[in-house]
Design a protein around this motif. Structure first.
Motif, PDB file in Angstrom:
ATOM      1  N   PHE A   9       0.816  -1.193   0.000  1.00 25.40           N
ATOM      2  CA  PHE A   9       0.000   0.000   0.000  1.00 25.40           C
ATOM      3  C   PHE A   9       0.858   1.254   0.000  1.00 25.40           C
ATOM      4  O   PHE A   9       0.556   2.202  -0.705  1.00 25.40           O
ATOM      5  N   PHE A  13       0.509   4.240  -2.841  1.00 23.98           N
ATOM      6  CA  PHE A  13       0.031   5.573  -2.522  1.00 23.98           C
ATOM      7  C   PHE A  13       1.059   6.604  -2.944  1.00 23.98           C
ATOM      8  O   PHE A  13       2.218   6.549  -2.566  1.00 23.98           O
ATOM      9  N   THR A  22      -9.302  11.497   0.020  1.00 22.17           N
ATOM     10  CA  THR A  22      -8.526  10.344  -0.399  1.00 22.17           C
ATOM     11  C   THR A  22      -7.303  10.185   0.489  1.00 22.17           C
ATOM     12  O   THR A  22      -6.961   9.081   0.882  1.00 22.17           O
ATOM     13  N   ALA A  26      -6.090   6.905   2.721  1.00 17.63           N
ATOM     14  CA  ALA A  26      -4.737   6.345   2.666  1.00 17.63           C
ATOM     15  C   ALA A  26      -4.098   6.342   4.045  1.00 17.63           C
ATOM     16  O   ALA A  26      -3.461   5.363   4.445  1.00 17.63           O
ATOM     17  N   ASP A  53     -14.467   4.542   1.997  1.00 21.45           N
ATOM     18  CA  ASP A  53     -13.818   5.024   0.777  1.00 21.45           C
ATOM     19  C   ASP A  53     -14.917   5.365  -0.216  1.00 21.45           C
ATOM     20  O   ASP A  53     -15.188   4.611  -1.145  1.00 21.45           O
ATOM     21  N   TYR A  58      -9.595   3.428  -3.324  1.00 17.66           N
ATOM     22  CA  TYR A  58      -8.682   2.532  -2.609  1.00 17.66           C
ATOM     23  C   TYR A  58      -9.344   1.214  -2.221  1.00 17.66           C
ATOM     24  O   TYR A  58      -8.818   0.481  -1.399  1.00 17.66           O
TER      25      TYR A  58
END
Length: 183
Positions: A9, A13, A22, A26, A53, A58
């Motif tokens: 991840f 990102f 967003t 994250a 989300d 995501y």
């Protein structure tokens, strides 16, 4: 798997002109991954389940990381269902990691079956190998997938040998029984 989840991840990102909403998603996923690294699996599960989300940007990463948390919590069926979903990701890193971890789910199930149902364990190991190979098609550099294929093959060989020995013993016992009956 959890280390892979966290690093996966973080690599996916990229900061920039992303919307604050967003960025918040994250950050929440990264926070849950930190809980996984700290072995706070239950907290990670709760955090990941609570992440909203709304844009769906995501969702694949969220599903993948939730699957890893379930796997770490030894809830293999829940992990497997989520890995199946994220294995179809258009993001090849998520898809490859999900397929690798599907292999781990099947391998885990095989280990649980080795004593009670060796043939079912062999079937699970063959499924694990198929998932590891699928992962390798997306990420040929995954040395762990290659190693796990070899481990699964070795365990299949061992289980097949044990099945053959058991069959031979049963045949010998049956012959002895028939011989005793004839006398």
């Amino acid at each position: 798997a959890a280390g892979t989840a966290a690093s996966l991840f973080c690599l996916m990102f990229t900061a920039g002109a992303a919307a604050q909403e967003t960025l918040s998603v994250a950050e929440q996923i990264n926070g849950a991954n930190q809980d996984l690294r700290d072995k706070n699996v239950v907290q990670a599960l709760e955090s990941l389940r609570g992440i909203d989300d709304p844009a769906g940007q995501y969702q694949e990463a969220l599903n993948y990381n939730l699957a890893v948390a379930h796997y770490r919590n030894e809830d293999i069926p829940a992990a497997e269902a989520l890995f199946l979903s994220s294995a179809q990701s258009v993001d090849t890193s998520i898809a490859a990691a999900s397929r690798y971890n599907l292999g781990n789910c099947h391998y885990s199930q095989a280990l649980a079956l080795t004593q009670q149902d060796p043939q079912a364990a062999i079937d699970q190991l063959q499924a694990a190998i198929a998932h590891y190979r699928s992962s390798l098609r997306l990420n040929a550099d995954n040395a762990d997938a290659r190693a796990n294929i070899e481990l699964a093959r070795q365990l299949i060989g061992q289980l097949q040998k044990e099945q053959e020995q058991q069959q031979q013993q049963e045949n010998q016992d049956q012959e002895n029984q028939e011989h005793d009956n004839q006398e």
